[in-house]
Design a protein around this motif. Structure first.
Motif, PDB file in Angstrom:
ATOM      1  N   UNK A 146       0.659  -1.456   0.095  1.00 25.24           N
ATOM      2  CA  UNK A 146      -0.140  -0.035  -0.001  1.00 25.24           C
ATOM      3  C   UNK A 146       0.799   1.302  -0.049  1.00 25.24           C
ATOM      4  N   UNK A 147       2.153   1.151   0.280  1.00 25.07           N
ATOM      5  CA  UNK A 147       3.102   2.265   0.255  1.00 25.07           C
ATOM      6  C   UNK A 147       3.280   2.633  -1.301  1.00 25.07           C
ATOM      7  N   UNK A 148       3.655   4.132  -1.396  1.00 20.58           N
ATOM      8  CA  UNK A 148       4.077   4.550  -2.654  1.00 20.58           C
ATOM      9  C   UNK A 148       5.311   4.753  -2.709  1.00 20.58           C
ATOM     10  N   UNK A 149       5.972   4.128  -3.912  1.00 18.47           N
ATOM     11  CA  UNK A 149       7.306   3.977  -4.107  1.00 18.47           C
ATOM     12  C   UNK A 149       7.830   4.758  -5.319  1.00 18.47           C
ATOM     13  N   UNK A 156      11.305  -2.658 -25.128  1.00 20.23           N
ATOM     14  CA  UNK A 156      12.125  -3.531 -24.284  1.00 20.23           C
ATOM     15  C   UNK A 156      13.501  -2.861 -24.321  1.00 20.23           C
ATOM     16  N   UNK A 157      13.999  -2.628 -23.252  1.00 21.32           N
ATOM     17  CA  UNK A 157      15.418  -2.042 -23.282  1.00 21.32           C
ATOM     18  C   UNK A 157      15.403  -0.571 -22.860  1.00 21.32           C
ATOM     19  N   UNK A 158      14.212   0.062 -23.065  1.00 20.35           N
ATOM     20  CA  UNK A 158      14.109   1.358 -22.399  1.00 20.35           C
ATOM     21  C   UNK A 158      14.403   1.622 -20.994  1.00 20.35           C
ATOM     22  N   UNK A 159      14.712   2.979 -20.486  1.00 19.17           N
ATOM     23  CA  UNK A 159      14.949   2.730 -19.138  1.00 19.17           C
ATOM     24  C   UNK A 159      13.939   3.699 -18.550  1.00 19.17           C
ATOM     25  N   UNK A 160      12.959   3.442 -17.343  1.00 19.40           N
ATOM     26  CA  UNK A 160      11.762   4.177 -17.031  1.00 19.40           C
ATOM     27  C   UNK A 160      11.878   4.407 -15.408  1.00 19.40           C
ATOM     28  N   UNK A 161      11.189   5.498 -15.061  1.00 23.54           N
ATOM     29  CA  UNK A 161      10.968   5.628 -13.776  1.00 23.54           C
ATOM     30  C   UNK A 161       9.528   5.388 -13.471  1.00 23.54           C
ATOM     31  N   UNK A 162       9.081   4.483 -12.412  1.00 16.90           N
ATOM     32  CA  UNK A 162       7.514   4.325 -12.182  1.00 16.90           C
ATOM     33  C   UNK A 162       7.622   4.632 -10.630  1.00 16.90           C
ATOM     34  N   UNK A 163       6.235   5.541 -10.519  1.00 15.13           N
ATOM     35  CA  UNK A 163       5.755   5.866  -9.270  1.00 15.13           C
ATOM     36  C   UNK A 163       4.301   5.303  -8.887  1.00 15.13           C
ATOM     37  N   UNK A 164       4.385   4.622  -7.948  1.00 12.40           N
ATOM     38  CA  UNK A 164       3.118   3.787  -7.759  1.00 12.40           C
ATOM     39  C   UNK A 164       2.909   2.960  -6.536  1.00 12.40           C
ATOM     40  N   UNK A 165       1.821   2.284  -6.259  1.00  9.58           N
ATOM     41  CA  UNK A 165       1.469   1.772  -4.876  1.00  9.58           C
ATOM     42  C   UNK A 165       1.834   0.368  -4.898  1.00  9.58           C
ATOM     43  N   UNK A 166       2.564  -0.327  -3.884  1.00  9.48           N
ATOM     44  CA  UNK A 166       2.884  -1.694  -3.770  1.00  9.48           C
ATOM     45  C   UNK A 166       1.630  -2.585  -3.513  1.00  9.48           C
ATOM     46  N   UNK A 167       1.486  -3.517  -4.494  1.00  9.75           N
ATOM     47  CA  UNK A 167       0.174  -4.464  -4.112  1.00  9.75           C
ATOM     48  C   UNK A 167       0.727  -5.813  -4.508  1.00  9.75           C
ATOM     49  N   UNK A 179       1.700  -0.674  -8.724  1.00  7.13           N
ATOM     50  CA  UNK A 179       0.449  -0.116  -9.547  1.00  7.13           C
ATOM     51  C   UNK A 179       0.575   1.318  -9.870  1.00  7.13           C
ATOM     52  N   UNK A 180       1.033   1.363 -11.053  1.00  5.84           N
ATOM     53  CA  UNK A 180       1.710   2.906 -11.439  1.00  5.84           C
ATOM     54  C   UNK A 180       0.812   3.923 -11.479  1.00  5.84           C
TER      55      UNK A 180
END
Length: 500
Positions: A63-66, A115-126, A136-137
């Motif tokens: 439930x935490x946002x990471x 595939x191969x692109x580098x991304x940043x993702x913010x979202x909740x752990x589930x 969950x982005x």
């Protein structure tokens, strides 16, 4: 002939397909840049968690946002919602990306990512319905566009030559390779902690030297333009570290690169990592105790056990290491007692009978060592100290008082490989000069690995060096042992390769 004709169009079509895919990636980048979304303009991204940390601490993080970042390794687009797999330093984690959560424009961009692109993702752990821990982005940011195509995921990167030449791709595609180099770093850190706790001081000594001594090896040579002098890359750390013992620094060590102009095989690379340490007021027995304790400490700290697998063997670093003299080791595996061999002529006769190759300049002590290499080394799988080497092959080592043809030296063997080499250091400057003279004679007779006299080192010895124990460890071989790696290239990030 028919098979070749069939293969050529197929190969050409495959190359054409790859070129088209590469073209599409560049077109995608150009479109992003034209839209003011150039990923290469992004200078930083705040990461708050890694994949493994999330999985191992799920109960606390649910439930935490990471905020995570890494490379897209898999991607499945399914209408209004998609999944991608993001790989970071510590592993990989699934991300659930839905249009309604990140917005239509961002979702349209995400669908075009490769595939191969580098991304940043913010979202909740589930956890998904299938039980997979995921993120969950709520936001996905393209941080770097990959313009090349990664090897096919399920077959991985298996071509050994490409793996070594393109270590960056190897690290991406093979998790066990990444783990090997993470463990290598931990091994070196553990060694440093152990020695620091023992009162040793880490130092640095020159790599470019006028006299490359301290080991039996051919140096690389170069020219120093500023001084108009020919210099060599060091083959050892020994002679400078001993100068520091003379200077009163009682416990010193260095971990550094050395360079030996020799062949390449599973155990040798011309550029490798050596650690040498010197301790005043002890001898080779003290070095044996230190070595045994250090190997146990590092194995326990890094591997969590003192029993480690290597190939088909389980290596037990927890029990006392076996200790054998070189004479006893040769006697054990050949039945020949070199204490009963009266002279060089008799030794050469034995060598002829056993088909052991030697050179005319070799003496009884050299031939004993040849017998050891030929008949003994491969049997020394469990940790074994081989002690008391012939003086002929040990120009920097103290003689045994009761047996002056032999010296207070040992080598540690594990899995049939030499892991370290140690002495009660020769601190008699008169004896040392005679040993250097013998080395000069061997050099003149054709031994390209023989040492030459280092007059500044001789001056240091004449000022006075206390009784000292010294040892050199092949760090790469220790890493091979503790990571169960069959070849030295597997533990060097960038091994020496022939230019293509």
């Amino acid at each position: 002939m028919a098979e070749q004709q069939n293969n050529q169009p197929q190969s050409g079509k495959q190359e054409q397909d790859i070129n088209q895919l590469l073209k599409v990636r560049r077109e995608k980048l150009a479109a992003l840049q034209e839209a003011g979304k150039d990923p290469f303009q992004i200078t930083k991204y705040d990461v708050t968690a890694h994949s493994r940390d999330i999985k191992e601490n799920y109960d606390q993080m649910e439930g935490q946002t990471v905020s995570i970042a890494g490379r897209i390794m898999q991607k499945r687009v399914m209408g209004k919602a998609s999944f991608c797999n993001v790989q970071d330093l510590k592993g990989n984690i699934q991300c659930y990306v839905a249009r309604d959560d990140i917005g239509e424009e961002s979702y349209a961009d995400f669908k075009k990512y490769d595939v191969g692109d580098i991304v940043g993702v913010v979202g909740k752990v589930f956890t998904t319905k299938t039980g997979e821990i995921s993120v969950h982005a709520s936001e996905v940011t393209l941080l770097s566009k990959s313009l090349q195509i990664l090897p096919e995921k399920y077959h991985g990167l298996t071509n050994t030559d490409i793996r070594y030449r393109q270590r960056y791709t190897d690290l991406i595609m093979n998790e066990e390779v990444r783990e090997t180099f993470v463990k290598r770093s931990k091994i070196i850190s553990s060694i440093r902690r152990f020695l620091d706790d023992q009162g040793f001081m880490e130092v640095e000594t020159p790599m470019l030297v006028s006299n490359a001594g301290g080991a039996a090896a051919r140096p690389f040579e170069t020219h120093y333009n500023a001084l108009d002098e020919d210099v060599k890359l060091r083959i050892s750390l020994e002679l400078y570290l001993k100068r520091l013992i003379v200077g009163g620094l009682e416990r010193v060590y260095e971990i550094g690169r050395v360079f030996r102009n020799e062949g390449l095989d599973t155990r040798h690379n011309p550029e490798f990592t050596l650690m040498e340490l010197y301790q005043a007021y002890t001898d080779y027995n003290g070095m044996m105790d230190l070595t045994e304790n250090m190997f146990r400490h590092v194995a326990q700290e890094v591997c969590g056990t003192t029993t480690v697998p290597y190939g088909e063997h389980m290596i037990d670093l927890g029990k006392p290491f076996e200790r054998l003299t070189m004479i006893d080791a040769v006697k054990k595996y050949t039945g020949i007692d070199f204490d009963e061999v009266p002279d060089t002529a008799a030794a050469k006769k034995l060598a002829d009978e056993k088909d052991v190759h030697y050179e005319d300049r070799h003496t009884k002590g050299d031939i004993l060592n040849l017998f050891f290499e030929e008949f003994v080394e491969e049997h020394l799988v469990q940790p074994t100290f081989v002690m008391d080497h012939p003086v002929e092959i040990s120009p920097l080592t103290k003689r045994k008082p009761d047996k002056p043809d032999y010296v207070e030296r040992f080598e540690l063997f594990i899995t049939g490989r030499e892991m370290c080499n140690a002495y009660s250091e020769l601190n008699d400057p008169i004896d040392q000069r005679e040993r250097f003279k013998a080395q000069e004679a061997a050099l003149a007779a054709g031994d390209e690995e023989a040492n030459t006299t280092d007059e500044d080192f001789m001056n240091a010895l004449e000022i006075g060096m206390p009784p000292t124990g010294g040892i050199g460890y092949g760090i790469d071989r220790l890493v091979m042992l503790l990571t169960n790696s069959p070849a030295i290239r597997d533990v060097l990030l960038f091994p020496t390769m022939r230019s293509v």
